[in-house]
Design an enzyme around this catalytic site. Structure first.
Site, PDB file in Angstrom:
ATOM      1  N   CYS A 110      65.087  48.017  43.412  1.00 23.06           N
ATOM      2  CA  CYS A 110      65.483  48.996  44.422  1.00 23.06           C
ATOM      3  C   CYS A 110      66.928  48.716  44.827  1.00 23.06           C
ATOM      4  O   CYS A 110      67.314  47.555  44.992  1.00 23.06           O
ATOM      5  CB  CYS A 110      64.564  48.888  45.637  1.00 23.06           C
ATOM      6  SG  CYS A 110      64.933  50.080  46.930  1.00 23.06           S
ATOM      7  N   HIS A 153      58.417  56.457  43.846  1.00 24.28           N
ATOM      8  CA  HIS A 153      59.288  55.427  44.440  1.00 24.28           C
ATOM      9  C   HIS A 153      60.166  56.050  45.525  1.00 24.28           C
ATOM     10  O   HIS A 153      60.322  55.491  46.620  1.00 24.28           O
ATOM     11  CB  HIS A 153      60.159  54.765  43.351  1.00 24.28           C
ATOM     12  CG  HIS A 153      61.105  53.721  43.877  1.00 24.28           C
ATOM     13  ND1 HIS A 153      60.979  52.381  43.615  1.00 24.28           N
ATOM     14  CD2 HIS A 153      62.212  53.840  44.660  1.00 24.28           C
ATOM     15  CE1 HIS A 153      61.952  51.721  44.229  1.00 24.28           C
ATOM     16  NE2 HIS A 153      62.719  52.579  44.866  1.00 24.28           N
ATOM     17  N   GLU A 154      60.715  57.251  45.211  1.00 20.72           N
ATOM     18  CA  GLU A 154      61.618  57.900  46.185  1.00 20.72           C
ATOM     19  C   GLU A 154      60.857  58.444  47.393  1.00 20.72           C
ATOM     20  O   GLU A 154      61.301  58.274  48.534  1.00 20.72           O
ATOM     21  CB  GLU A 154      62.405  59.034  45.516  1.00 20.72           C
ATOM     22  CG  GLU A 154      63.229  58.619  44.298  1.00 20.72           C
ATOM     23  CD  GLU A 154      63.995  57.331  44.503  1.00 20.72           C
ATOM     24  OE1 GLU A 154      64.221  56.616  43.519  1.00 20.72           O
ATOM     25  OE2 GLU A 154      64.357  56.999  45.656  1.00 20.72           O
ATOM     26  N   HIS A 157      60.054  55.909  49.960  1.00 22.03           N
ATOM     27  CA  HIS A 157      61.154  55.584  50.871  1.00 22.03           C
ATOM     28  C   HIS A 157      61.138  56.502  52.095  1.00 22.03           C
ATOM     29  O   HIS A 157      61.509  56.098  53.191  1.00 22.03           O
ATOM     30  CB  HIS A 157      62.525  55.722  50.187  1.00 22.03           C
ATOM     31  CG  HIS A 157      62.967  54.497  49.435  1.00 22.03           C
ATOM     32  ND1 HIS A 157      63.058  53.245  50.005  1.00 22.03           N
ATOM     33  CD2 HIS A 157      63.360  54.339  48.148  1.00 22.03           C
ATOM     34  CE1 HIS A 157      63.474  52.368  49.102  1.00 22.03           C
ATOM     35  NE2 HIS A 157      63.664  53.010  47.973  1.00 22.03           N
TER      36      HIS A 157
HETATM   37  C1  NB4 Z   1      63.496  52.436  36.233  1.00 21.89           C
HETATM   38  C2  NB4 Z   1      64.984  52.276  36.351  1.00 21.89           C
HETATM   39  N1  NB4 Z   1      65.496  51.831  37.539  1.00 21.89           N
HETATM   40  C3  NB4 Z   1      66.834  51.707  37.640  1.00 21.89           C
HETATM   41  N2  NB4 Z   1      67.414  51.247  38.799  1.00 21.89           N
HETATM   42  N3  NB4 Z   1      66.687  51.319  39.972  1.00 21.89           N
HETATM   43  C4  NB4 Z   1      66.476  52.580  40.518  1.00 21.89           C
HETATM   44  O1  NB4 Z   1      66.909  53.587  40.032  1.00 21.89           O
HETATM   45  C5  NB4 Z   1      65.697  52.623  41.810  1.00 21.89           C
HETATM   46  C6  NB4 Z   1      64.556  53.605  41.702  1.00 21.89           C
HETATM   47  C7  NB4 Z   1      63.679  53.385  40.471  1.00 21.89           C
HETATM   48  C8  NB4 Z   1      62.943  52.040  40.438  1.00 21.89           C
HETATM   49  C9  NB4 Z   1      61.669  52.307  39.671  1.00 21.89           C
HETATM   50  C10 NB4 Z   1      61.440  53.773  39.652  1.00 21.89           C
HETATM   51  C11 NB4 Z   1      62.576  54.425  40.401  1.00 21.89           C
HETATM   52  C12 NB4 Z   1      66.708  53.064  42.870  1.00 21.89           C
HETATM   53  N4  NB4 Z   1      66.081  53.143  44.166  1.00 21.89           N
HETATM   54  O2  NB4 Z   1      66.080  52.089  44.971  1.00 21.89           O
HETATM   55  C13 NB4 Z   1      65.959  54.433  44.749  1.00 21.89           C
HETATM   56  O3  NB4 Z   1      65.080  54.403  45.819  1.00 21.89           O
HETATM   57  C14 NB4 Z   1      67.668  52.025  36.556  1.00 21.89           C
HETATM   58  F1  NB4 Z   1      68.993  51.917  36.678  1.00 21.89           F
HETATM   59  C15 NB4 Z   1      67.077  52.493  35.382  1.00 21.89           C
HETATM   60  N5  NB4 Z   1      67.823  52.875  34.286  1.00 21.89           N
HETATM   61  C16 NB4 Z   1      67.179  53.451  33.116  1.00 21.89           C
HETATM   62  C17 NB4 Z   1      67.966  54.666  32.633  1.00 21.89           C
HETATM   63  N6  NB4 Z   1      69.366  54.307  32.377  1.00 21.89           N
HETATM   64  C18 NB4 Z   1      70.097  55.477  31.869  1.00 21.89           C
HETATM   65  C19 NB4 Z   1      71.547  55.098  31.601  1.00 21.89           C
HETATM   66  O4  NB4 Z   1      72.132  54.573  32.802  1.00 21.89           O
HETATM   67  C20 NB4 Z   1      71.444  53.408  33.315  1.00 21.89           C
HETATM   68  C21 NB4 Z   1      69.995  53.768  33.616  1.00 21.89           C
HETATM   69  C22 NB4 Z   1      69.228  52.534  34.097  1.00 21.89           C
HETATM   70  N7  NB4 Z   1      65.735  52.610  35.298  1.00 21.89           N
HETATM   71 NI    NI Z   2      64.393  52.273  46.146  1.00 16.07          NI
END
Ligand code: NB4
Ligand code: NI
Length: 183
Positions: A110, A153-154, A157
């Site tokens: 997160c 997840h969102e 929040h």
């Molecule tokens: C799974 C994932 N979680 C990443 N981070 N965490 C987040 O997004 C948190 C939200 C996610 C955590 C689990 C489900 C939702 C943010 N949150 O706290 C918002 O509430 C990533 F960054 C990521 N990816 C995969 C796809 N990739 C494409 C190219 O660019 C990089 C990107 C990286 N996948």
């Molecule tokens: Ni989060």
């Protein structure tokens, strides 16, 4: 532009409270804010911009994470079928869900949590979400797998729930009944 300094970290009470519905139709300011949230996520996935502004990569963001206790979320990601989800939503609500669960085998992180928390985060395998999108349309989204996980997840929040609240304390890698990994 939103950068990491705008992201509220765990310990801040706003992350443990329920956010308020956005009045519909959304104000120009709410629309502007949601556009900035989507732009942040896109920037965080752009190697150059993310390096330049030291952004942690993300696929979703909820308004409480930028200090706004409003029911607004933004997503930008492709699911495992390369289906692109890139939009912002006002007042998203899970109106139905499967009995089955799913989870990311790599666990979750997160942007508001500056530490690793190990363990599987059980989430409904399929959900139906009603919401108003950035264009102001009432939409009904039928989501499964990775997309269902991101939206849950969102939406968590917006209800003051953090991903680690859902990890089994006694057995973090316990696979819940009726669950199978989505990846
Ligand atoms: C799974 C994932 N979680 C990443 N981070 N965490 C987040 O997004 C948190 C939200 C996610 C955590 C689990 C489900 C939702 C943010 N949150 O706290 C918002 O509430 C990533 F960054 C990521 N990816 C995969 C796809 N990739 C494409 C190219 O660019 C990089 C990107 C990286 N996948
Ligand atoms: Ni989060």
């Amino acid at each position: 532009m939103i950068t990491m300094k705008d992201i509220v970290r765990e310990g801040h009470p706003i992350l443990n409270h329920s956010a308020k519905d956005v009045s519909i139709p959304p104000t120009e300011q709410d629309i502007e804010t949601l556009k900035k949230m989507i732009q942040f996520i896109k920037n965080s996935q752009d190697e150059k911009i993310a390096e330049e502004y030291e952004l942690r990569a993300g696929v979703g963001l909820a308004a409480p994470q930028i200090g706004l206790s409003k029911r607004m979320i933004a997503v930008h990601f492709e699911d495992f079928n390369n289906q692109l989800y890139s939009d912002g939503y006002f007042n998203p609500k899970i109106v139905s869900h499967s009995v089955e669960f799913t989870y990311l085998s790599s666990g979750e992180g997160c942007l508001s949590v500056d530490r690793e928390v190990a363990g599987y985060v059980p989430r409904y395998a399929r959900i139906t979400v009603s919401a108003i999108n950035l264009a102001g349309e009432h939409v009904k989204l039928r989501l499964r797998g990775y997309a269902a996980i991101v939206f849950q997840h969102e939406i968590d929040h917006l209800n003051g729930v953090m991903f680690y609240d859902r990890i089994n304390k006694q057995e973090p890698f316990l696979i819940p009944e009726h669950a199978k990994a989505c990846d």
